[in-house]
Scaffold this active site. Structure first.
Site, PDB file in Angstrom:
ATOM      1  N   SER A 124       7.742   3.653  -7.063  1.00 14.16           N
ATOM      2  CA  SER A 124       8.697   3.885  -5.979  1.00 14.16           C
ATOM      3  C   SER A 124       9.570   2.656  -5.760  1.00 14.16           C
ATOM      4  O   SER A 124       9.136   1.521  -5.989  1.00 14.16           O
ATOM      5  CB  SER A 124       7.898   4.171  -4.702  1.00 14.16           C
ATOM      6  N   TYR A 148       0.492   2.129   1.380  1.00 13.61           N
ATOM      7  CA  TYR A 148       1.077   3.022   0.371  1.00 13.61           C
ATOM      8  C   TYR A 148       1.846   2.206  -0.677  1.00 13.61           C
ATOM      9  O   TYR A 148       1.652   2.358  -1.875  1.00 13.61           O
ATOM     10  CB  TYR A 148       2.015   4.044   1.035  1.00 13.61           C
ATOM     11  N   LYS A 152       1.302   1.290  -5.039  1.00 13.46           N
ATOM     12  CA  LYS A 152       2.272   1.376  -6.149  1.00 13.46           C
ATOM     13  C   LYS A 152       2.360   0.029  -6.875  1.00 13.46           C
ATOM     14  O   LYS A 152       2.389  -0.011  -8.110  1.00 13.46           O
ATOM     15  CB  LYS A 152       3.652   1.795  -5.631  1.00 13.46           C
TER      16      LYS A 152
HETATM   17  P1  NAD Z   1       3.637  15.597  -3.250  1.00 13.76           P
HETATM   18  O1  NAD Z   1       2.678  15.249  -2.173  1.00 13.76           O
HETATM   19  O2  NAD Z   1       4.513  16.773  -3.064  1.00 13.76           O
HETATM   20  O3  NAD Z   1       2.852  15.773  -4.635  1.00 13.76           O
HETATM   21  C1  NAD Z   1       1.679  15.079  -4.943  1.00 13.76           C
HETATM   22  C2  NAD Z   1       0.665  16.089  -5.456  1.00 13.76           C
HETATM   23  O4  NAD Z   1      -0.542  15.392  -5.794  1.00 13.76           O
HETATM   24  C3  NAD Z   1       0.297  17.142  -4.412  1.00 13.76           C
HETATM   25  O5  NAD Z   1       0.406  18.428  -5.000  1.00 13.76           O
HETATM   26  C4  NAD Z   1      -1.151  16.827  -4.054  1.00 13.76           C
HETATM   27  O6  NAD Z   1      -1.886  17.982  -3.721  1.00 13.76           O
HETATM   28  C5  NAD Z   1      -1.657  16.148  -5.319  1.00 13.76           C
HETATM   29  N1  NAD Z   1      -2.760  15.201  -5.120  1.00 13.76           N
HETATM   30  C6  NAD Z   1      -2.832  14.160  -4.249  1.00 13.76           C
HETATM   31  N2  NAD Z   1      -4.010  13.519  -4.379  1.00 13.76           N
HETATM   32  C7  NAD Z   1      -4.698  14.166  -5.362  1.00 13.76           C
HETATM   33  C8  NAD Z   1      -5.978  13.988  -5.953  1.00 13.76           C
HETATM   34  N3  NAD Z   1      -6.813  13.034  -5.532  1.00 13.76           N
HETATM   35  N4  NAD Z   1      -6.355  14.810  -6.948  1.00 13.76           N
HETATM   36  C9  NAD Z   1      -5.539  15.807  -7.367  1.00 13.76           C
HETATM   37  N5  NAD Z   1      -4.325  16.038  -6.839  1.00 13.76           N
HETATM   38  C10 NAD Z   1      -3.909  15.231  -5.847  1.00 13.76           C
HETATM   39  O7  NAD Z   1       4.508  14.285  -3.515  1.00 13.76           O
HETATM   40  P2  NAD Z   1       5.827  14.092  -4.378  1.00 13.76           P
HETATM   41  O8  NAD Z   1       6.959  13.858  -3.442  1.00 13.76           O
HETATM   42  O9  NAD Z   1       5.937  15.167  -5.391  1.00 13.76           O
HETATM   43  O10 NAD Z   1       5.486  12.701  -5.056  1.00 13.76           O
HETATM   44  C11 NAD Z   1       4.860  12.616  -6.327  1.00 13.76           C
HETATM   45  C12 NAD Z   1       4.585  11.155  -6.635  1.00 13.76           C
HETATM   46  O11 NAD Z   1       5.811  10.431  -6.571  1.00 13.76           O
HETATM   47  C13 NAD Z   1       3.633  10.467  -5.661  1.00 13.76           C
HETATM   48  O12 NAD Z   1       2.801   9.590  -6.396  1.00 13.76           O
HETATM   49  C14 NAD Z   1       4.555   9.705  -4.757  1.00 13.76           C
HETATM   50  O13 NAD Z   1       3.924   8.566  -4.208  1.00 13.76           O
HETATM   51  C15 NAD Z   1       5.671   9.314  -5.707  1.00 13.76           C
HETATM   52  N6  NAD Z   1       6.949   9.053  -5.022  1.00 13.76           N
HETATM   53  C16 NAD Z   1       7.486  10.014  -4.212  1.00 13.76           C
HETATM   54  C17 NAD Z   1       8.690   9.747  -3.536  1.00 13.76           C
HETATM   55  C18 NAD Z   1       9.278  10.772  -2.605  1.00 13.76           C
HETATM   56  O14 NAD Z   1      10.121  10.387  -1.797  1.00 13.76           O
HETATM   57  N7  NAD Z   1       8.915  12.042  -2.672  1.00 13.76           N
HETATM   58  C19 NAD Z   1       9.344   8.506  -3.695  1.00 13.76           C
HETATM   59  C20 NAD Z   1       8.774   7.557  -4.554  1.00 13.76           C
HETATM   60  C21 NAD Z   1       7.573   7.852  -5.221  1.00 13.76           C
HETATM   61  N1  UFG Z   2      16.252   8.359   9.150  1.00  8.14           N
HETATM   62  C1  UFG Z   2      16.790   8.717  10.359  1.00  8.14           C
HETATM   63  N2  UFG Z   2      16.153   9.698  11.074  1.00  8.14           N
HETATM   64  C2  UFG Z   2      15.024  10.335  10.626  1.00  8.14           C
HETATM   65  C3  UFG Z   2      14.493   9.951   9.372  1.00  8.14           C
HETATM   66  C4  UFG Z   2      15.130   8.955   8.664  1.00  8.14           C
HETATM   67  O1  UFG Z   2      17.798   8.164  10.797  1.00  8.14           O
HETATM   68  O2  UFG Z   2      14.494  11.203  11.322  1.00  8.14           O
HETATM   69  C5  UFG Z   2      16.941   7.321   8.348  1.00  8.14           C
HETATM   70  C6  UFG Z   2      16.091   6.120   8.032  1.00  8.14           C
HETATM   71  O3  UFG Z   2      16.176   5.170   9.084  1.00  8.14           O
HETATM   72  C7  UFG Z   2      16.716   5.626   6.714  1.00  8.14           C
HETATM   73  C8  UFG Z   2      17.168   6.924   6.048  1.00  8.14           C
HETATM   74  O4  UFG Z   2      17.249   7.898   7.081  1.00  8.14           O
HETATM   75  O5  UFG Z   2      17.845   4.849   6.981  1.00  8.14           O
HETATM   76  C9  UFG Z   2      16.189   7.442   4.989  1.00  8.14           C
HETATM   77  O6  UFG Z   2      14.877   7.523   5.549  1.00  8.14           O
HETATM   78  P1  UFG Z   2      13.677   8.255   4.779  1.00  8.14           P
HETATM   79  O7  UFG Z   2      12.474   8.163   5.650  1.00  8.14           O
HETATM   80  O8  UFG Z   2      14.102   9.607   4.333  1.00  8.14           O
HETATM   81  O9  UFG Z   2      13.509   7.384   3.453  1.00  8.14           O
HETATM   82  P2  UFG Z   2      13.115   5.859   3.253  1.00  8.14           P
HETATM   83  O10 UFG Z   2      14.099   5.302   2.286  1.00  8.14           O
HETATM   84  O11 UFG Z   2      12.969   5.138   4.530  1.00  8.14           O
HETATM   85  O12 UFG Z   2      11.666   5.979   2.606  1.00  8.14           O
HETATM   86  C10 UFG Z   2      11.498   6.643   1.355  1.00  8.14           C
HETATM   87  C11 UFG Z   2      10.072   7.164   1.231  1.00  8.14           C
HETATM   88  C12 UFG Z   2       9.096   6.023   1.158  1.00  8.14           C
HETATM   89  C13 UFG Z   2       9.495   5.080   0.077  1.00  8.14           C
HETATM   90  C14 UFG Z   2      10.921   4.621   0.284  1.00  8.14           C
HETATM   91  C15 UFG Z   2      11.393   3.733  -0.829  1.00  8.14           C
HETATM   92  O13 UFG Z   2       9.734   7.947   2.348  1.00  8.14           O
HETATM   93  O14 UFG Z   2       7.826   6.542   0.825  1.00  8.14           O
HETATM   94  O15 UFG Z   2      11.770   5.760   0.323  1.00  8.14           O
HETATM   95  O16 UFG Z   2      11.352   4.435  -2.023  1.00  8.14           O
HETATM   96  F1  UFG Z   2       8.659   4.019   0.115  1.00  8.14           F
END
Ligand code: NAD
Ligand code: UFG
Length: 331
Positions: A124, A148, A152
């Site tokens: 991330s 969290y 990573k």
């Molecule tokens: P998500 O929660 O939709 O998907 C994760 C999946 O993993 C889920 O289906 C959950 O049931 C499964 N899971 C969790 N723990 C498990 C375990 N112990 N065993 C088996 N399955 C398990 O999340 P996502 O948004 O699809 O994110 C996927 C990956 O990308 C994550 O590792 C997350 O940290 C990373 N990531 C996501 C974002 C984002 O904004 N969505 C940003 C940066 C990184």
């Molecule tokens: N924001 C609002 N109102 C809300 C939610 C968010 O104004 O209700 C603003 C935040 O202050 C920020 C922007 O919208 O300026 C984006 O916020 P998000 O929470 O959607 O995303 P972030 O970039 O803060 O965080 C995301 C993931 C984290 C990850 C990070 C960096 O949620 O898990 O990106 O990859 F760590």
């Protein structure tokens, strides 16, 4: 030979499985549905017209992992499974360290035992911490401000160690920026439990009338309009980035770290306006105090993704809003 997709029922995993199936890859999914539901699997079959292997299991279950690797010839693992809510990780650090880190170690042990030497990992942009200048470049120092984020950072180091010890291992660490959007079919997308923390799912709930307004966290940042700027990326572009990473890892050894973003920043108010235009719905907002821990701007330097993986994002903010609205508002 199959590709094991951990967390394949989740938001990014499900879109990646669709793209992989379309390319003719043989897929096995492992998911415990801790943050997803079984109906997603049917939706993937419906979109792709193809089937895949599935195991409902926790990735920390070493016995189950052994069964999966014994019953299938797994060539590579795309490792999405993990817990991802920043706030929850502060309240439950042990749960996050156990699930994300022990889970990854269990998967890596099974890979080692069965001779599987390719891992594509979901990292991330959070690993850039809060004192690097934008745009974020892969070589910058990493840190975190919550459990969290530390999972990573640690898993990136674990994979560097694995590659240093095993010259045949290939790991691609993909640092995602802010994935939004949904598949164009409208059948799969993001479905967060409870009150959303992230901007796009919150906007959706204001647009559909569940909440009466959006709180915009701060309008006094040094940005285009004072609101926070992020690098939003269409989840299908992100999914395609995994196909590019897999093809890279099949040809190269060692560890490679790559940003997956568009390289373009969009402010909170710009995203609100784009969503209103795409959906035809109003998104009323009020300016609220800054959210603790937020940074003003976060966007990627995307040159390495293009050079190393030959990948770049195709979709813009209007595409992301249109597909997100189609999925979430059933337009
Ligand atoms: P998500 O929660 O939709 O998907 C994760 C999946 O993993 C889920 O289906 C959950 O049931 C499964 N899971 C969790 N723990 C498990 C375990 N112990 N065993 C088996 N399955 C398990 O999340 P996502 O948004 O699809 O994110 C996927 C990956 O990308 C994550 O590792 C997350 O940290 C990373 N990531 C996501 C974002 C984002 O904004 N969505 C940003 C940066 C990184
Ligand atoms: N924001 C609002 N109102 C809300 C939610 C968010 O104004 O209700 C603003 C935040 O202050 C920020 C922007 O919208 O300026 C984006 O916020 P998000 O929470 O959607 O995303 P972030 O970039 O803060 O965080 C995301 C993931 C984290 C990850 C990070 C960096 O949620 O898990 O990106 O990859 F760590």
């Amino acid at each position: 030979m199959s590709v094991l997709v951990t967390g394949g029922a989740g938001f990014i995993g499900s879109h990646t499985v669709v793209q992989l199936l379309e390319k003719g890859e043989d897929i096995v999914i492992l998911d415990n549905f801790s943050n997803s539901s079984p109906d997603v699997l049917d939706k993937i079959r419906q979109i792709s017209g193809k089937d895949f292997g599935f195991y409902r299991a926790d990735m920390r279950d070493a016995g189950k992992l052994d069964t999966i690797f014994t019953e299938n010839k797994i060539e590579a693992v795309i490792h999405f499974a993990g817990l991802k809510a920043v706030g929850e990780s502060v309240e439950k650090p042990l749960e996050y360290y156990d699930n994300n880190i022990n889970g990854t170690l269990t998967v890596l042990e099974a890979m080692k035992k069965h001779g599987c030497e390719i891992m594509i990992f979901s990292s991330s942009a959070t690993v850039y911490g809060n004192d690097n200048p934008v745009p974020f470049v892969e070589g910058m120092k990493t840190s975190a401000t919550n459990p969290y984020g530390w999972t990573k950072v640690f898993i990136e180091h674990i994979l560097e160690g694995v590659c240093a010890s095993d010259k045949d291992f290939s790991a691609v660490l993909l640092r995602y920026f802010n994935p939004i959007g949904a598949h164009k079919s409208g059948l799969i997308g993001e479905k967060p439990n409870g009150i959303p923390n992230n901007l796009m799912p919150y906007i959706v709930k204001v647009a559909n009338g569940e909440y009466d307004h959006l709180n915009v966290f701060g309008d006094d940042y040094d940005t285009v309009d004072g609101t926070g700027v992020r690098d939003y990326i269409h989840v299908v572009d992100l999914a395609d980035g995994h196909l590019a990473a897999l093809s890279y890892a099949r040809k190269n050894r060692g560890v490679q770290t790559v940003n997956l973003g568009t390289g373009k920043g969009t402010s909170v108010l710009e995203l609100v306006r784009a969503f209103e235009k795409a959906s035809g719905k109003k998104v009323p907002y009020v300016i609220a105090p800054r959210r603790p821990g937020d940074i003003a701007e976060c966007y990627a330097d995307v040159s390495k993704a293009k050079e190393v993986l030959g990948w770049q994002a195709k979709y813009d903010i209007d595409d992301m809003c249109r597909d997100n609205a189609r999925w979430a508002l059933k337009l």
